[in-house]
Motif scaffolding. Structure first.
Motif, PDB file in Angstrom:
ATOM      1  N   GLY A 207      12.442 -32.066  19.298  1.00  0.00           N
ATOM      2  CA  GLY A 207      12.881 -31.898  17.955  1.00  0.00           C
ATOM      3  C   GLY A 207      13.280 -30.404  17.622  1.00  0.00           C
ATOM      4  O   GLY A 207      13.318 -30.133  16.543  1.00  0.00           O
ATOM      5  N   GLY A 208      13.293 -29.589  18.726  1.00  0.00           N
ATOM      6  CA  GLY A 208      13.725 -28.292  18.477  1.00  0.00           C
ATOM      7  C   GLY A 208      15.068 -28.046  18.402  1.00  0.00           C
ATOM      8  O   GLY A 208      15.931 -29.011  18.548  1.00  0.00           O
ATOM      9  N   LEU A 209      15.474 -26.817  17.957  1.00  0.00           N
ATOM     10  CA  LEU A 209      17.014 -26.528  17.854  1.00  0.00           C
ATOM     11  C   LEU A 209      17.262 -25.549  19.129  1.00  0.00           C
ATOM     12  O   LEU A 209      16.738 -24.734  19.661  1.00  0.00           O
ATOM     13  N   VAL A 210      18.404 -25.743  19.495  1.00  0.00           N
ATOM     14  CA  VAL A 210      19.159 -25.257  20.481  1.00  0.00           C
ATOM     15  C   VAL A 210      20.588 -24.561  19.994  1.00  0.00           C
ATOM     16  O   VAL A 210      21.347 -25.261  19.421  1.00  0.00           O
ATOM     17  N   VAL A 211      20.572 -23.144  19.917  1.00  0.00           N
ATOM     18  CA  VAL A 211      21.748 -22.387  19.308  1.00  0.00           C
ATOM     19  C   VAL A 211      22.265 -21.544  20.456  1.00  0.00           C
ATOM     20  O   VAL A 211      21.563 -20.711  21.377  1.00  0.00           O
ATOM     21  N   ARG A 212      23.736 -21.551  20.629  1.00  0.00           N
ATOM     22  CA  ARG A 212      24.096 -20.405  21.590  1.00  0.00           C
ATOM     23  C   ARG A 212      24.488 -19.227  20.780  1.00  0.00           C
ATOM     24  O   ARG A 212      24.505 -19.213  19.618  1.00  0.00           O
ATOM     25  N   ALA A 213      24.480 -18.171  21.647  1.00  0.00           N
ATOM     26  CA  ALA A 213      24.663 -16.657  21.165  1.00  0.00           C
ATOM     27  C   ALA A 213      25.167 -15.984  22.102  1.00  0.00           C
ATOM     28  O   ALA A 213      25.636 -16.391  23.407  1.00  0.00           O
ATOM     29  N   SER A 214      26.152 -14.919  21.759  1.00  0.00           N
ATOM     30  CA  SER A 214      26.847 -14.131  22.795  1.00  0.00           C
ATOM     31  C   SER A 214      26.610 -12.687  22.396  1.00  0.00           C
ATOM     32  O   SER A 214      26.031 -12.209  21.328  1.00  0.00           O
ATOM     33  N   LEU A 215      26.739 -11.904  23.350  1.00  0.00           N
ATOM     34  CA  LEU A 215      26.694 -10.477  23.342  1.00  0.00           C
ATOM     35  C   LEU A 215      27.915  -9.568  23.200  1.00  0.00           C
ATOM     36  O   LEU A 215      28.858  -9.709  24.172  1.00  0.00           O
ATOM     37  N   THR A 216      28.152  -9.196  21.952  1.00  0.00           N
ATOM     38  CA  THR A 216      29.640  -8.565  21.857  1.00  0.00           C
ATOM     39  C   THR A 216      29.717  -6.916  21.958  1.00  0.00           C
ATOM     40  O   THR A 216      28.673  -6.465  21.201  1.00  0.00           O
ATOM     41  N   PRO A 217      30.177  -6.284  22.653  1.00  0.00           N
ATOM     42  CA  PRO A 217      30.093  -4.712  22.977  1.00  0.00           C
ATOM     43  C   PRO A 217      30.974  -4.395  21.699  1.00  0.00           C
ATOM     44  O   PRO A 217      31.484  -4.907  21.024  1.00  0.00           O
ATOM     45  N   ASN A 218      30.418  -3.282  21.224  1.00  0.00           N
ATOM     46  CA  ASN A 218      30.780  -2.311  20.099  1.00  0.00           C
ATOM     47  C   ASN A 218      32.257  -1.926  20.394  1.00  0.00           C
ATOM     48  O   ASN A 218      32.301  -1.116  21.536  1.00  0.00           O
ATOM     49  N   GLU A 219      33.159  -2.239  19.633  1.00  0.00           N
ATOM     50  CA  GLU A 219      34.598  -1.930  19.979  1.00  0.00           C
ATOM     51  C   GLU A 219      34.967  -0.345  20.151  1.00  0.00           C
ATOM     52  O   GLU A 219      35.732   0.100  20.821  1.00  0.00           O
ATOM     53  N   ALA A 220      34.315   0.387  19.059  1.00  0.00           N
ATOM     54  CA  ALA A 220      34.242   1.649  19.032  1.00  0.00           C
ATOM     55  C   ALA A 220      34.043   2.402  20.427  1.00  0.00           C
ATOM     56  O   ALA A 220      34.635   3.222  21.006  1.00  0.00           O
ATOM     57  N   SER A 221      32.602   1.790  20.944  1.00  0.00           N
ATOM     58  CA  SER A 221      32.229   2.273  22.312  1.00  0.00           C
ATOM     59  C   SER A 221      33.223   2.090  23.480  1.00  0.00           C
ATOM     60  O   SER A 221      33.513   2.703  24.512  1.00  0.00           O
ATOM     61  N   LEU A 222      33.704   0.834  23.498  1.00  0.00           N
ATOM     62  CA  LEU A 222      34.525   0.240  24.396  1.00  0.00           C
ATOM     63  C   LEU A 222      35.857   0.824  24.502  1.00  0.00           C
ATOM     64  O   LEU A 222      36.311   1.456  25.511  1.00  0.00           O
ATOM     65  N   SER A 223      36.555   1.351  23.372  1.00  0.00           N
ATOM     66  CA  SER A 223      37.562   1.822  23.198  1.00  0.00           C
ATOM     67  C   SER A 223      37.573   3.139  23.853  1.00  0.00           C
ATOM     68  O   SER A 223      38.541   3.989  24.452  1.00  0.00           O
ATOM     69  N   ASP A 224      36.625   3.915  23.939  1.00  0.00           N
ATOM     70  CA  ASP A 224      36.362   5.284  24.872  1.00  0.00           C
ATOM     71  C   ASP A 224      36.342   5.188  26.074  1.00  0.00           C
ATOM     72  O   ASP A 224      36.483   6.168  26.820  1.00  0.00           O
ATOM     73  N   LEU A 225      35.943   3.807  26.466  1.00  0.00           N
ATOM     74  CA  LEU A 225      35.873   3.611  27.975  1.00  0.00           C
ATOM     75  C   LEU A 225      37.076   3.081  28.657  1.00  0.00           C
ATOM     76  O   LEU A 225      37.119   3.116  30.030  1.00  0.00           O
ATOM     77  N   ARG A 226      37.565   2.396  28.095  1.00  0.00           N
ATOM     78  CA  ARG A 226      38.791   1.589  28.704  1.00  0.00           C
ATOM     79  C   ARG A 226      39.837   2.497  29.153  1.00  0.00           C
ATOM     80  O   ARG A 226      40.101   3.643  28.602  1.00  0.00           O
ATOM     81  N   GLY A 227      40.187   2.071  30.450  1.00  0.00           N
ATOM     82  CA  GLY A 227      41.080   3.132  31.187  1.00  0.00           C
ATOM     83  C   GLY A 227      40.635   4.094  31.824  1.00  0.00           C
ATOM     84  O   GLY A 227      41.289   4.948  32.630  1.00  0.00           O
ATOM     85  N   LYS A 228      39.158   4.148  31.839  1.00  0.00           N
ATOM     86  CA  LYS A 228      38.664   5.132  32.289  1.00  0.00           C
ATOM     87  C   LYS A 228      37.774   4.844  33.750  1.00  0.00           C
ATOM     88  O   LYS A 228      37.017   3.562  33.750  1.00  0.00           O
ATOM     89  N   ARG A 229      37.486   5.448  34.494  1.00  0.00           N
ATOM     90  CA  ARG A 229      36.592   4.976  35.739  1.00  0.00           C
ATOM     91  C   ARG A 229      35.099   5.724  35.340  1.00  0.00           C
ATOM     92  O   ARG A 229      34.948   6.753  34.952  1.00  0.00           O
ATOM     93  N   VAL A 230      34.006   4.899  35.504  1.00  0.00           N
ATOM     94  CA  VAL A 230      32.852   5.187  35.194  1.00  0.00           C
ATOM     95  C   VAL A 230      31.752   5.016  36.039  1.00  0.00           C
ATOM     96  O   VAL A 230      32.080   4.121  37.155  1.00  0.00           O
ATOM     97  N   LEU A 231      30.637   5.906  36.057  1.00  0.00           N
ATOM     98  CA  LEU A 231      29.324   5.586  36.867  1.00  0.00           C
ATOM     99  C   LEU A 231      28.605   4.867  35.696  1.00  0.00           C
ATOM    100  O   LEU A 231      28.194   5.658  34.805  1.00  0.00           O
ATOM    101  N   ALA A 232      28.069   3.809  35.870  1.00  0.00           N
ATOM    102  CA  ALA A 232      27.310   3.001  34.944  1.00  0.00           C
ATOM    103  C   ALA A 232      25.897   3.055  35.632  1.00  0.00           C
ATOM    104  O   ALA A 232      25.648   2.702  36.694  1.00  0.00           O
ATOM    105  N   PHE A 233      24.988   3.117  34.711  1.00  0.00           N
ATOM    106  CA  PHE A 233      23.457   3.303  35.169  1.00  0.00           C
ATOM    107  C   PHE A 233      22.722   2.625  33.853  1.00  0.00           C
ATOM    108  O   PHE A 233      23.017   2.592  32.898  1.00  0.00           O
TER     109      PHE A 233
END
Length: 334
Positions: A207-233
């Motif tokens: 009788g419980g609910l199941v709901v889907r969710a997604s994690l969406t990156p902030n567009e402003a932070s993404l735009s600063d990273l696109r086209g660049k090579r990164v070291l992610a930690f």
């Protein structure tokens, strides 16, 4: 702690050797979960995990808080403050407290809504009530019986699921699945994977609910990273998901470093990451949770300006459904 690889791999000898310890740990936790809890005097919504490690619990807590705010509620988060040394109850002030005092997740959430850290969750709930909360959001604590929960929302990664399905230390589960599912009112499945399908069917059957969710990156932070090579930690429960999120959104992850969840970075470690990125002409990028630890540590804060952050927001696929569910359950609890 850093998750052992066998937790999310095929059946292994190590898991079998540790299974007696897992059976004992699971039995004790399951018995503990059955104890009656104290009533808080206002609705208590718990956001938790079946297992140790990351699945998106903190973004889920913020997403549930956003729905509650849209409903006109006044949610206050009550957290144990994992990784911090404050026993509380104490109101988290992001301008004064450090992650070493209150924990990285409470510090991060406090930038968006009221958060109370308390080892004694009953005392934390009492302070939330004095602070005029209309609903308590219990951050984690699903397996802790101190407070009676009116609604338990469990977060699970759709790709990783619960790994090998064994109880800690043989696997990632905090208790056997059956008693945990029996106390699940809603399951939040993050991502499009199918690893949580069996659990979802059991929750629905009860009788419980199941709901889907997604994690969406902030567009402003993404735009600063696109086209660049990164070291992610990252020092989170599932660093690989962070790296894959970057790649999926067009960021070139040229190098990566993984640390244990809630890892307390040292000046030498951060200095080494900065130096490595500079040598390879890479942009250094991390998670908001990791940055909460870095910015609040006076020894590390001078490096914060040179590290990019990929902020993410959780959204529910069917938010009206979640809102209707929360409305009905909150009103029932009053």
């Amino acid at each position: 702690m850093r998750e052992p690889s066998f937790w999310y791999g095929p059946p292994s000898l190590m898991s079998r050797l540790l299974s007696p310890l897992g059976a004992l740990y699971g039995a004790l936790t399951a018995r503990r979960m059955m104890r009656p809890g104290a009533r808080a005097g206002l609705p208590v919504i718990c956001v938790g995990n079946y297992h140790v490690g990351g699945a998106g619990k903190t973004p889920a807590t913020l997403a549930v808080a956003a729905v509650l705010l849209a409903m006109g509620e006044r949610p206050v988060v009550v957290s144990r403050g994992y990784g911090g040394d404050q026993e509380g109850p104490v109101r988290v002030d992001p301008h004064c407290h450090t992650a070493a005092q209150v924990g990285d997740e409470p510090l991060m959430m406090a930038a968006q809504l009221p958060v109370i850290v308390a080892r004694d969750r009953v005392a934390g709930a009492a302070l939330a009530q004095r602070d005029d909360a209309s609903v308590i959001l219990l951050d984690d604590g699903f397996q802790n019986p101190a407070l009676e929960k009116d609604l338990s929302l469990l977060v699970i990664d759709g790709t990783r699921g619960v790994g090998n399905g064994a109880v800690f230390p043989a696997g990632p589960l905090r208790a056997p699945l059956a008693p945990q599912i029996a106390r699940t009112d809603a399951l939040i499945v993050v991502g499009q994977g199918t690893a949580a399908g069996g659990i979802a069917r059991e929750v629905v059957a009860r009788g419980g609910l199941v709901v889907r969710a997604s994690l969406t990156p902030n567009e402003a932070s993404l735009s600063d990273l696109r086209g660049k090579r990164v070291l992610a930690f990252a020092g989170i429960g599932d660093p690989a998901r962070f790296f894959e999120t970057l790649r999926a959104h067009g960021v070139d992850v040229a190098a990566s470093r993984t640390f244990a969840d809630h890892h307390p970075f040292t000046p030498e470690e951060i200095g080494g990451l900065v130096a490595d990125a500079a040598k390879q002409s890479l942009v250094l990028v991390t998670t908001a949770k990791d940055m909460a630890r870095i910015r609040s540590d006076a020894r590390l804060a001078p490096h914060a300006g040179g590290i990019s952050v990929l902020a993410v927001t959780m959204t529910f696929t069917d938010e009206p459904q979640m809102r209707a569910f929360l409305t009905a359950r909150v009103e029932r609890a009053r």
